[in-house]
Design a protein around this motif. Sequence first.
Motif, PDB file in Angstrom:
ATOM      1  N   ASP A  23     -43.704 -19.684   7.218  1.00 38.69           N
ATOM      2  CA  ASP A  23     -42.482 -20.323   6.751  1.00 38.69           C
ATOM      3  C   ASP A  23     -42.073 -21.242   7.883  1.00 38.69           C
ATOM      4  N   MET A  30     -37.998 -21.762  -0.139  1.00 36.14           N
ATOM      5  CA  MET A  30     -38.921 -21.351   0.901  1.00 36.14           C
ATOM      6  C   MET A  30     -40.301 -21.901   0.542  1.00 36.14           C
ATOM      7  N   THR A  31     -40.904 -22.612   1.479  1.00 34.50           N
ATOM      8  CA  THR A  31     -42.246 -23.129   1.309  1.00 34.50           C
ATOM      9  C   THR A  31     -43.153 -22.393   2.282  1.00 34.50           C
ATOM     10  N   VAL A  66     -38.973 -11.317   3.330  1.00 31.71           N
ATOM     11  CA  VAL A  66     -39.598 -12.235   2.362  1.00 31.71           C
ATOM     12  C   VAL A  66     -40.533 -11.516   1.386  1.00 31.71           C
ATOM     13  N   ARG A  67     -40.470 -10.193   1.345  1.00 31.03           N
ATOM     14  CA  ARG A  67     -41.274  -9.455   0.374  1.00 31.03           C
ATOM     15  C   ARG A  67     -40.758  -9.750  -1.039  1.00 31.03           C
ATOM     16  N   GLY A  68     -41.663  -9.682  -1.987  1.00 31.36           N
ATOM     17  CA  GLY A  68     -41.286  -9.926  -3.373  1.00 31.36           C
ATOM     18  C   GLY A  68     -41.357 -11.388  -3.770  1.00 31.36           C
ATOM     19  N   HIS A  69     -41.877 -12.244  -2.900  1.00 27.74           N
ATOM     20  CA  HIS A  69     -41.989 -13.678  -3.186  1.00 27.74           C
ATOM     21  C   HIS A  69     -43.437 -14.121  -3.379  1.00 27.74           C
ATOM     22  N   GLY A  70     -44.362 -13.164  -3.542  1.00 31.72           N
ATOM     23  CA  GLY A  70     -45.753 -13.516  -3.810  1.00 31.72           C
ATOM     24  C   GLY A  70     -46.582 -13.818  -2.577  1.00 31.72           C
ATOM     25  N   ILE A  71     -46.050 -13.586  -1.390  1.00 36.37           N
ATOM     26  CA  ILE A  71     -46.781 -13.906  -0.154  1.00 36.37           C
ATOM     27  C   ILE A  71     -47.988 -12.996   0.010  1.00 36.37           C
ATOM     28  N   ARG A  99     -50.696 -14.100  -2.283  1.00 33.77           N
ATOM     29  CA  ARG A  99     -51.356 -15.325  -1.793  1.00 33.77           C
ATOM     30  C   ARG A  99     -52.309 -15.010  -0.640  1.00 33.77           C
TER      31      ARG A  99
END
Length: 177
Positions: free
Chosen positions: A76, A1-2, A105-110, A113
């Motif tokens: 995303d 995921m980017t 998508v929680r827990g991916h640093g979003i 950021r």
Amino acid sequence: MTIEIKQITADNKADINIKNEPFKLRGRMKPHLVSGVWSYETELFPESEMGEMTFPDENYSFESMSDEHIFVGAYDGASCVGLAILRHSWNRYLYLYDLKVNSAVRGHGIGKRLIEVSAKIARELGYNGIYTQAQDNNLTACLFYLNTGFVIGGCDTMVYDGTNQAGKIDILFYRPN
């Protein structure tokens, strides 16, 4: 995921209305002020008292809010999966009015950021930092803010009196630049 973090403009204004999704209520933060220094303890709820909550969707209006607010999205691809709304404030701290990340998508640093970009915007605009608030029973949010450079700056113990949220408090979090 980017994930790309970028400011939301009139061109993608519908993205400020991403849906609120449930979050876990697993405990409570108990702040303490002693001799001018804030500390806290956490209380985990018994499993039988754990639950979840979803805030009502806001139906924000880009046109009516854009003079006093800055909107930052996490994307995303073409899909907005996270949002930070910042509001200009008199107190030299930019107010983090809303922060949300889609549960998938929680827990991916979003969220982190989005906070970093918000802090950068605050610096660029000459603010001393950013501040926000979280309910004491949203332990995950409270700990998230502390883990992303915020400190406790105060509490509002009366904000929910007379509402269906009575008994909760708002904890104010500040992240100086």
